[in-house]
Write a protein that holds these residues in place. Sequence first.
Motif, short mmCIF file in Angstrom:
data_model
loop_
_atom_site.label_atom_id
_atom_site.label_comp_id
_atom_site.label_asym_id
_atom_site.label_seq_id
_atom_site.Cartn_x
_atom_site.Cartn_y
_atom_site.Cartn_z
N SER A 8 0.84 -1.19 0.00
CA SER A 8 0.00 0.00 0.00
C SER A 8 0.88 1.24 0.00
O SER A 8 2.00 1.20 0.50
CB SER A 8 -0.89 0.01 1.24
OG SER A 8 -1.88 -0.98 1.13
N PRO A 9 0.36 2.34 -0.54
CA PRO A 9 1.13 3.58 -0.50
C PRO A 9 1.33 4.06 0.93
O PRO A 9 0.48 3.81 1.79
CB PRO A 9 0.27 4.57 -1.29
CG PRO A 9 -1.09 3.96 -1.32
CD PRO A 9 -0.93 2.49 -1.20
N ALA A 11 1.54 7.35 3.02
CA ALA A 11 1.26 8.78 2.90
C ALA A 11 2.16 9.57 3.83
O ALA A 11 2.53 9.10 4.91
CB ALA A 11 -0.20 9.04 3.25
N LYS A 16 -1.06 13.03 2.02
CA LYS A 16 -2.21 12.39 2.67
C LYS A 16 -3.54 12.72 1.96
O LYS A 16 -4.32 11.81 1.66
CB LYS A 16 -2.26 12.79 4.15
CG LYS A 16 -3.22 11.99 5.00
CD LYS A 16 -2.90 12.18 6.48
CE LYS A 16 -3.84 11.37 7.36
NZ LYS A 16 -5.16 12.01 7.53
N TRP A 19 -3.92 10.65 -1.28
CA TRP A 19 -4.29 9.25 -1.10
C TRP A 19 -5.72 9.11 -0.59
O TRP A 19 -6.42 8.15 -0.93
CB TRP A 19 -3.30 8.54 -0.17
CG TRP A 19 -1.92 8.45 -0.79
CD1 TRP A 19 -0.78 9.04 -0.34
CD2 TRP A 19 -1.57 7.73 -1.99
NE1 TRP A 19 0.26 8.74 -1.19
CE2 TRP A 19 -0.19 7.94 -2.20
CE3 TRP A 19 -2.28 6.95 -2.89
CZ2 TRP A 19 0.49 7.39 -3.29
CZ3 TRP A 19 -1.61 6.40 -3.97
CH2 TRP A 19 -0.24 6.62 -4.16
N GLU A 20 -6.17 10.08 0.21
CA GLU A 20 -7.57 10.04 0.67
C GLU A 20 -8.51 10.26 -0.52
O GLU A 20 -9.55 9.59 -0.61
CB GLU A 20 -7.79 11.11 1.75
CG GLU A 20 -7.15 10.73 3.08
CD GLU A 20 -7.22 11.82 4.13
OE1 GLU A 20 -6.84 11.53 5.27
OE2 GLU A 20 -7.64 12.95 3.80
N ARG A 23 -8.86 7.09 -2.57
CA ARG A 23 -9.80 6.12 -1.98
C ARG A 23 -11.23 6.39 -2.44
O ARG A 23 -12.07 5.50 -2.45
CB ARG A 23 -9.75 6.16 -0.45
CG ARG A 23 -8.55 5.41 0.13
CD ARG A 23 -8.52 5.52 1.65
NE ARG A 23 -7.36 4.84 2.22
CZ ARG A 23 -7.42 3.65 2.81
NH1 ARG A 23 -8.57 3.03 2.96
NH2 ARG A 23 -6.34 3.08 3.28
N GLU A 122 -6.93 -1.31 -6.44
CA GLU A 122 -7.07 -1.52 -5.01
C GLU A 122 -5.85 -2.25 -4.45
O GLU A 122 -5.37 -3.20 -5.03
CB GLU A 122 -8.35 -2.32 -4.72
CG GLU A 122 -8.64 -2.40 -3.23
CD GLU A 122 -10.01 -3.01 -2.94
OE1 GLU A 122 -10.76 -3.30 -3.89
OE2 GLU A 122 -10.30 -3.19 -1.75
N ARG A 123 -5.39 -1.75 -3.34
CA ARG A 123 -4.28 -2.38 -2.61
C ARG A 123 -4.79 -2.82 -1.24
O ARG A 123 -5.94 -2.56 -0.87
CB ARG A 123 -3.12 -1.38 -2.46
CG ARG A 123 -2.53 -0.91 -3.78
CD ARG A 123 -1.74 -2.02 -4.46
NE ARG A 123 -1.22 -1.61 -5.76
CZ ARG A 123 -0.04 -1.02 -5.96
NH1 ARG A 123 0.73 -0.76 -4.93
NH2 ARG A 123 0.34 -0.69 -7.16
N ALA A 127 -6.60 0.80 0.30
CA ALA A 127 -5.93 1.89 -0.40
C ALA A 127 -6.17 1.74 -1.89
O ALA A 127 -6.32 0.64 -2.40
CB ALA A 127 -4.44 1.87 -0.09
N MET A 128 -6.20 2.88 -2.59
CA MET A 128 -6.38 2.89 -4.03
C MET A 128 -5.21 3.65 -4.66
O MET A 128 -4.85 4.72 -4.18
CB MET A 128 -7.69 3.57 -4.40
CG MET A 128 -8.91 2.90 -3.83
SD MET A 128 -9.22 1.28 -4.57
CE MET A 128 -10.73 1.63 -5.40
N VAL A 129 -4.67 3.07 -5.73
CA VAL A 129 -3.54 3.69 -6.43
C VAL A 129 -4.00 4.11 -7.82
O VAL A 129 -4.47 3.27 -8.59
CB VAL A 129 -2.34 2.71 -6.53
CG1 VAL A 129 -1.23 3.32 -7.37
CG2 VAL A 129 -1.84 2.37 -5.14
#
Length: 137
Positions: A8-9, A11, A16, A19-20, A23, A122-123, A127-129
């Motif tokens: 996962s990333p 942050a 931050k 990455w929020e 998501r 999805e990780r 988390a989403m990349v």
Amino acid sequence: MEQAKLPSPIANADSKPYWEAARERRLAIRKCNACGQLHFMPRHLCPHCWSDQLEWIDASGAGSVHSFTIIRRASDPAFAPLVPYAVALIDLEEGPRMMANVVGADALEVKIGDRVRVTFEERSGGAMVPQFTRVTE
Ligand SMILES: [Zn+2]
């Protein structure tokens, strides 16, 4: 699912909100309210004029491939099952350039200048990349 095993990333204070937003399947980039320029990666100060008067805006998710490479030997064992895969420099429609994977069934056919659109991978931990798929129509 293979992707859930990927790291996962991590942050930091500057990234931050990025990455929020991811998501929520939003591609957030920074806009400077002093000089009007947009930038990526997320930074505390504008890289163009050093102002701290920054805000977040949602990018459209559209872009084009500036350059790419095909990874055939993973630098991290977690990514070994994915090889070969495409990593590209994407010029966002709004201007900033970012690095991401090109994913999808035709990812390895990627060419410079291809139009691409953001997708979210999805990780672990939800988390989403942001990654990109080729737009071929
Ligand atoms: Zn600025």
